[in-house]
Structures are given as C-alpha cells and as structure tokens.
Design an enzyme around this catalytic site. Structure first.
Site, PDB file in Angstrom:
ATOM      1  N   TYR A  23     -38.115   7.466   9.061  1.00 24.87           N
ATOM      2  CA  TYR A  23     -37.472   6.156   9.223  1.00 24.87           C
ATOM      3  C   TYR A  23     -36.151   6.284   9.970  1.00 24.87           C
ATOM      4  CZ  TYR A  23     -35.339   1.685   8.159  1.00 24.87           C
ATOM      5  OH  TYR A  23     -34.741   0.454   8.275  1.00 24.87           O
TER       6      TYR A  23
ATOM      7  N   TRP B 171     -33.364   4.218  13.220  1.00 24.47           N
ATOM      8  CA  TRP B 171     -33.192   3.360  14.385  1.00 24.47           C
ATOM      9  C   TRP B 171     -33.254   4.104  15.709  1.00 24.47           C
ATOM     10  CZ3 TRP B 171     -30.606  -1.744  15.331  1.00 24.47           C
ATOM     11  CH2 TRP B 171     -30.901  -2.661  14.304  1.00 24.47           C
TER      12      TRP B 171
END
Ligand code: MGD
Ligand code: MGD
Ligand code: MO
Length: 760
Positions: free
Chosen positions: A105, A107
């Site tokens: 996980y 960005w």
C-alpha cells in the site's frame, strides 16, 4: 514545454548543467503548492539510495533478527537480483505464494506507467500471486459501510455534489472535520489546477455560511468567516445525534423524505428518543459527551433545517474508533433534513481532502497499466498489517465473513512507507522481524528502506518519462524526463523486468516493450476510450511535443443522488431495499456488537471522556508541507520543523499547565511509545487537544524513543470495528511534558551505516 506532474501539481523542472535547480509553477494554476520545492534538494540529498543494498545480518543469515536496526552492505545489481530471485523461488517452493505479502500500500509517485503498485502487482501476479490488502488508509470504514447504506461509495470516493452547485445553492455548509486548505494541495495521481480555495471563496461571496466543527480553528480559512465549534475529538456521532433529536422533537425532520427514500428510520427514532431502553439523545446528553453547550446544538439544528444545508464529513472522522458510525450518522442526519439529491444540499465526504473532490469527473476512465490476474485469493484489510504478522493463522471478521491471517514469509514493498502509515510503529518494528525476507524498492533511506533485507534503489518521476492523468483532474501530461537518474538507480519497471528475466518470465512481464513503447500503448488505449465521448486527441508524437492536453468538461454538474431523488422507482439505490438504509438488516445480520444495524454512539477506546488526568487527544492530521512522509528531507518540509523536530501544537492554557513554551523540545508519551516534538503554542487548537501532523521520518533510538517526531509511534493500532477493520489513527490519548536536558540529535536524515563497498 517540459512539464512534470506530481500528486501536488503540475510544474516545470528548471535544470542547469544537468542539475535540478528549481521547480517553476505553471501560470494557469491559481494556487500552486510549495510542496514542489522539496524535490529540488531532496533529489540528491545524502539519504538518496544510489546503489542496491543488502542488510548485513541478512547476508550473514540472521533470519531477520537485526532487521530495522542493522547496517547495510552495498552490492551490485547482479548480486541483489540473484539473491532475491533465489530466495523468492525457494519461498514459493516451500510455502507457496500465499506466504508472500505484496499488498504494498502507498501513494508512490504520479504517472500511469511508472506506478509502483501496478508494477509490483503485475510482477507478483506473474510470479504466481501474492496476499493483497483491501481498502485504503484514507477511508476504509467508509468504503465498507457505505455500500450497505446507499449501495455504492458515491459521495465518498466519487460523485460528490460538485462545487458549482455548492457555490450556487448552498446556504449553510456544516463541515465536520473542517475544510483544511492544506489537504486540497494534493490529489492521488496529480493535480491539474488548485481550485479549492477559489471555490470556497466563491461560495462565501455568494452568501454561503460555514460552520467549522473541528478541534482546530484553522481547519477552515479565516476568509470564510466560519463559526467554530470544537467538540471533544471523536464525539461527532453524539453531536449529530443531539442535532437529530432537535429535528425530531421540534418537527423539523422531513417525514415525507424519510418515508419515501429511506428505510429503518422508525427504529432509529426509537433509539434517539430512548424508547429502546438506552439514553435519550437530547442536546443535553450530547453536550455532556461533546463538551459543547446544549443551546448551541439546538440553534445549529434549527439553522440547518431552515436553510439549504450541505453536511460534510471529513474522511478523518472515520479514521477513528467506530469510524463507520460517523458516516452512518452523517447520512442519517442529512436524510432527516430531506435535502439529499437537491443541488447544494445533502451530504458529502472528503471536501477539501483532495483537490479533485467536488470536480466533475471525465465521462470515461483513462486505462491503467495492466496488472494481470492474481491467482491468490487471500487478503487482509490494509490496516491489519501488524495483526497479520503477529497472529498468523488467527481468524478475523470482515464485512460479514470470517477469514484467517496468512503466514507470511516474505514482504515486498514498492511505493509505500508502512513505517510512516501504520499505527503503533514500535509494534510493527517488532513483528516485522518475523518473515524471512523483506524486499523494498525505494529512492530514499526512510523508515521502510531501513527495514528491508534487500533495498532496490529506484528513480523519481523527474528522472523518467511517463503519462500523467488523475481522476477528476482534466489535464493529461507528458511527464518528460528532466534529469539523469543518479548512480545505479533504475526505474521500478526495469528493476522488475530484470528480476522477471532472472526468474524466467521476462517476456511476459515486458511484452517486449520499453518505457516509450508502453507510453505509446497506454496513450493509444486512452485515445480509444476518450473518442466515443467526443474527444479528438492528437497522435502520440504531437501530444508529446505539445506537453499537455486539456480535456474540456463534458459532464453536466449533478447533485449526489439527484436521479434517485427525482425518480426512485427508475433509479433505485443498489441496497437491499433500493433506499437509503438508516437501519440495515444486512449489517444487523452480521451480529457485530461493535457495528450493529443502526447508527450507534460508542465511546472510543481512548478519548477525553476516559483519559487519565493530563491526557491530551492527539490529532495526527495530514502535513501541510509535504505528502505523508514523502520528501521530508526537502527544504520546504524542514523549514517547518521546530528545533529540527516535527511541530506539535497545543493551546496556551494547556502549555502553561505543563510549563511548555513555544520552541521547547517536548516529550510525548502514549501507551504505545514516545517521541520528541517541537512545541508551538496556539489558541487555534482546542483545549484538551494536541495536534501533530504525520510524516516525520522514523528515528528510533536504542530505547525505542523516536527523536524526530513520528506520530505513529504513539497511535493506537485497533480496528474501527469487525465490519471494516479500518485504521483508527485519530483515536489516541497522549501526555506531553517539556524535555529536560539536552535533547538527542535527530538522525532521520543521515543514511544508515554502510559497512563495506563491494566492487561493482
Ligand atoms: N497517524 C496517522 N497515520 C496515518 C494517517 C493519519 O491521518 N494519521 N493517514 C493515513 C493515510 S490517509 C494514508 S493514505 C497513508 C499514506 O501512507 P503512504 O502512502 O505509505 O505514505 P507515503 O509517504 O506517500 O509513501 C510513499 C513511498 O513511496 C516512495 N516513492 C515515491 N515515488 C516512488 C517510486 O516511483 N517508486 C518507488 N518504489 N517508491 C516511490 C516514497 O519515497 C515513500 O517512501 O498514511 C496513513 N497514516
Ligand atoms: N498537504 C497534504 N494534503 C493531503 C495529504 C498530505 O499528506 N499532505 N494526504 C492526503 C490523503 S492520503 C488523504 S486520505 C486526505 C485526508 O483528508 P482528511 O481525512 O480530511 O485529513 P486529516 O488532515 O487527517 O483531517 C482533517 C481534519 O479533521 C479534524 N479531525 C480529526 N479528528 C476529528 C474528530 O474526531 N472530529 C472532528 N470534528 N474533526 C476531527 C482535524 O482537526 C484535521 O485537521 O488528505 C490528503 N491531502
Ligand atoms: Mo489517504
């Protein structure tokens, strides 16, 4: 024009003698973000990783014992790749692909091709699959509960009522969690133009009144002239119930709307009025929980009923214990006002949490880099990472079903930093030693890189070519390489292609394409997706030459649930009843004591209502000078530090009680851990609260004290409920005191010890 795109906006890299010297902002961005400045010195900072690294203890076969505390050895790409491929093959042979955690996980960076998660997932799928993670850190509780209530994630992930309708119709904007301009600097995948401050100003000028319901006065721009109400953190559900009670008993609830468009209101009303044996949720009841005067609650409820009212719920409210309830109660309150589906009324979540929220979407989706299919079915809810590592084989509930945690032997992370994003980082540091192998692709020596066995150094956006386009952001950007990649860094794609080659599936991974080959392929597929909607894009070379393409708006602004309101028979919601489910039989049927079938007030695990004397509620919100932990070493981020530490803000009276002065180094403690911070004293912070943003790079000393101010050594790692298993970062009580003596130096921005340089 040589543009680039980051999650915080478009920019033009200024390069002199092959070095990045500045980032120029495009003239058509009315509110460019200074976050871009961080990249200029970060790109070549001492914490840049420019050669593959192997952890010393890993090379000596320590089984992970010193992982996260160890020194590193620089190795050649050949050695890194052959070690990794051999270990990975052995783990698959012995334990199967269900022993590989590739959730990864995070960005990462903007750009559709060099998107680290897509790359690593494609690779692992071809290697036989991996255990994935579901939902996001941003809004896990909302993602799971919303489909039960309205049949989709509308109004949360997408399709919020657009700004245009707010500016023209909203008379009262009631924002639980505020509308922090700080957060609208970014959008996942890139920002076209920063428009949120202008939209809010336009609404104000058109007469919209704002109410900022938040522990922080500056969660709303002063120019909006908002009323500030500061309930105790995590008590918004009680406040909303107090408001609902006023609507019900004063005959202000819209009975016709509730009858026609919702189900379960009767049961909710019984609970609200205390007819179910529980407390009656009067404004006085809410006042005792929230700390707000009952009269203020009454007058706000009356005002909301008398005006076209938008109820906005920040995502932060559901990143808290029982976070599902904040969403459920927001929708219930909005249903009682009866304005759902009307322009400028109803509810929305995420306004000002990202630039894109409130923009109308493009009428088509730009195609993604193909990740292929994952043959492994197992998953964890994203925030349960620590639980998974600590309790392999244990059962967990999730959205109506039972699952078991896998037994993980290998972790592979690319483009995320769990030693930023996860709660209770000392626990994560401890349980992270369990797997036999941890591989990390990272540009910098941050928390996640230091917790790897093998570190594969990767490039940044400005060092490669890419295509940039994000959801509900109208620009398509030719992201052109501006500088050469330093040292031996490689693109994630090239790293994985090389390992895939070593493992025998190189061709399947690359399909014979190089970087520009993939960009042309992605572009051509995008052109085909856009064409039916009347967009006539130029050929790839013309586009690349021009640098950007601006999609004109082709979607008529629509209020959230407008069609449903106009004609519920023709446009039923995809819920069991076809209506808004204020009472959900399906959720009730799961039998979860911590998430029953009606909106319910629960005391959070930690809050001011049960805190020991001196406890402060920690608000670990998003940082203004960076995105999460990204580029914390950059000049703009570091200029915001206090005594080199992450700032922590508290009210003058709270500071005085603890003999803390502005600029002091302070020690924060919770039941999980402790860290240092730099004090800022401000009346913009409510009493009983301390605010410290996320994102300071982890800097643990031998005793487990974080010297730099990473809030997640303090936070509670508990699921929202058995329904969503979401993170609860905003539910944490801490204690603050002045740090006596000379504080230890911050080491976060120094590379780890690199013991010996191998010949390459
Ligand atoms: N206490 C607390 N904790 C929180 C939150 C909170 O409110 N409070 N918020 C949560 C939320 S909403 C989120 S979304 C998460 C965010 O958590 P993350 O998304 O994990 O945080 P980032 O710092 O953005 O991590 C991205 C990483 O990718 C690296 N990177 C950048 N570009 C590339 C690339 O091209 N390739 C590779 N391989 N790596 C790259 C960066 O250096 C960085 O280490 O944090 C969560 N944590
Ligand atoms: N500059 C910048 N912008 C970002 C990010 C970043 O890292 N940097 N991260 C992005 C990401 S990934 C996300 S998911 C969004 C997150 O967007 P949000 O979830 O909205 O972000 P937060 O900053 O955690 O919270 C917003 C405000 O909610 C208030 N708040 C917290 N708890 C409570 C509560 O219990 N009750 C009330 N009434 N208010 C409360 C806090 O005062 C806080 O300032 O932001 C995005 N925007
Ligand atoms: Mo997020």
């Amino acid at each position: 024009m040589a543009l680039t795109l980051s999650h915080w906006g478009r920019a033009v890299p200024v390069v002199r003698d092959g070095r990045l010297v500045a980032m120029d902002m495009p003239a058509d961005d009315p509110n460019p973000s200074r976050i871009s400045e961080n990249i200029v010195d970060a790109v070549t900072s001492p914490v840049r990783i420019v050669q593959p690294m192997a952890r010393k203890g890993y090379l000596a076969g320590d089984g992970g014992a010193a992982r996260g505390e160890d020194s590193f050895v620089a190795v050649s790409w050949d050695k890194a790749v052959s070690l990794l491929a051999a270990d990975l093959q052995a783990i698959i042979a012995r334990h199967g692909n269900e022993a590989i955690f590739g959730g990864s996980y995070g960005w990462a960076s903007a750009g559709r091709f060099h998107h680290a998660q897509s790359q690593i997932h494609r690779f692992l799928n071809l290697a036989g699959g991996y255990v994935r993670s579901v939902n996001t850190h941003s809004h896990a509780a909302a993602e799971v509960v919303l489909p039960h209530l309205i049949g989709s994630q509308d109004g949360m992930a997408d399709n919020q009522t657009p700004w245009e309708l707010i500016v023209n119709h909203t008379e009262l904007f009631v924002a639980f969690g505020g509308l922090p301009a700080r957060n609208a600097q970014v959008s996942a995948g890139g920002v076209s133009r920063h428009l949120v401050p202008d939209q809010l100003r336009a609404a104000r000028e058109a007469g919209t009144q704002f109410v900022n319901i938040s522990p922080l006065r500056d969660d709303m721009a002063p120019e909006l002239g908002a009323d500030w109400m500061a309930p105790r953190p995590n008590t918004d559900v009680a406040l909303m119930m107090g408001l609902a009670h006023v609507l019900e008993v004063e005959g202000l609830a819209d009975g016709a709307f509730l009858d026609r468009f919702t189900t379960g209101y009767g049961r909710f009303r019984d609970a609200l009025l205390g007819r179910d044996g529980g407390a009656e949720k009067t404004p006085e009841w809410a006042a005792a929980i929230t700390g707000l005067p009952a009269e203020r609650i009454r007058s706000l409820a009356r005002k909301m009923a008398a005006r076209r009212t938008m109820i906005s719920c920040a995502w932060s409210l559901q990143r808290a214990d029982h976070g599902e309830q904040a969403i459920w109660m927001t929708i219930t309150l909005a249903a009682m006002l009866g304005q759902i589906g009307l322009p400028g009324g109803g509810f929305g979540t995420g306004y000002s949490a990202a630039n894109r929220v409130g923009n109308s979407p493009l009428p088509f989706a730009w195609p993604a880099f193909p990740q292929l299919r994952n043959p492994v079915q197992r998953f964890i809810p994203v925030a349960r990472l620590g639980d998974m590592l600590e309790h392999p084989g244990a059962e967990f509930d999730y959205d109506g079903a039972r699952y078991t945690y896998p037994d993980i032997e290998m972790i592979w992370w690319a483009g995320g930093n769990p030693f930023h994003h996860q709660q209770d980082l000392r626990r994560l540091h401890r349980v992270w030693k369990k797997p036999t192998l941890v591989v990390v692709q990272e540009p910098f020596w941050n928390g996640i890189a230091r917790h790897a066995d093998i570190v594969l150094p990767c490039t940044l956006s400005i060092e490669r070519n890419d295509l940039g386009i994000a959801k509900a952001e109208p620009h398509l950007i030719a992201m052109k390489q501006a500088v050469q990649p330093p040292g031996q860094t490689l693109n994630d794609y090239d790293i994985l292609a090389r390992i895939a080659g070593e493992m025998g599936f190189g061709e399947a991974f690359t399909e014979g394409r190089d970087e520009m080959g993939w960009l042309r392929d992605l572009y051509d597929r995008g052109v085909s997706a856009a064409a039916p909607h009347g967009y006539n894009l130029p050929d790839f070379d013309s586009f690349w030459q021009a640098g950007e393409y601006l999609f004109e708006q082709r979607v008529t602004p629509k209020a959230l649930m407008q069609d449903f309101r106009r004609d519920p028979a023709a446009h039923p919601l995809p819920t069991p009843s076809g209506r808004i489910e204020i009472g959900s039989d399906r959720v009730a049927g799961f039998g979860y004591d911590d998430c029953p079938g009606l909106p319910t007030w629960f005391e959070p695990a930690e809050w001011l209502g049960n805190a020991p004397a001196g406890g402060l509620h920690l608000i670990s919100n998003q940082p203004s000078r960076k995105l999460h932990s990204q580029l914390d070493q950059g000049s703009w981020s570091r200029a915001g530090k206090v005594m080199g530490r992450e700032p922590a803000r508290l009210h003058p009276v709270e500071a005085e009680r603890r003999d803390i002065r502005e600029g002091d180094v302070i020690l924060l403690r919770s039941a999980r851990g402790s860290c240092l911070a730099g004090a800022i004293v401000s009346a913009d912070v409510a009493m009983g609260v301390i605010q410290m943003s996320t994102g300071a790079w982890l800097d643990l000393d031998d005793a487990g004290l974080d010297r730099h101010g990473n809030v997640n050594v303090l936070t509670l790692d508990k699921p929202t409920s058995r329904l969503a298993q979401g993170p609860t970062a905003h539910t944490t009580i801490v204690f603050a005191e002045r740090f006596e003596g000379s504080p230890p130096a911050v080491r976060a921005f120094e590379p780890p010890v690199i013991e010996e340089q191998e010949k390459t």
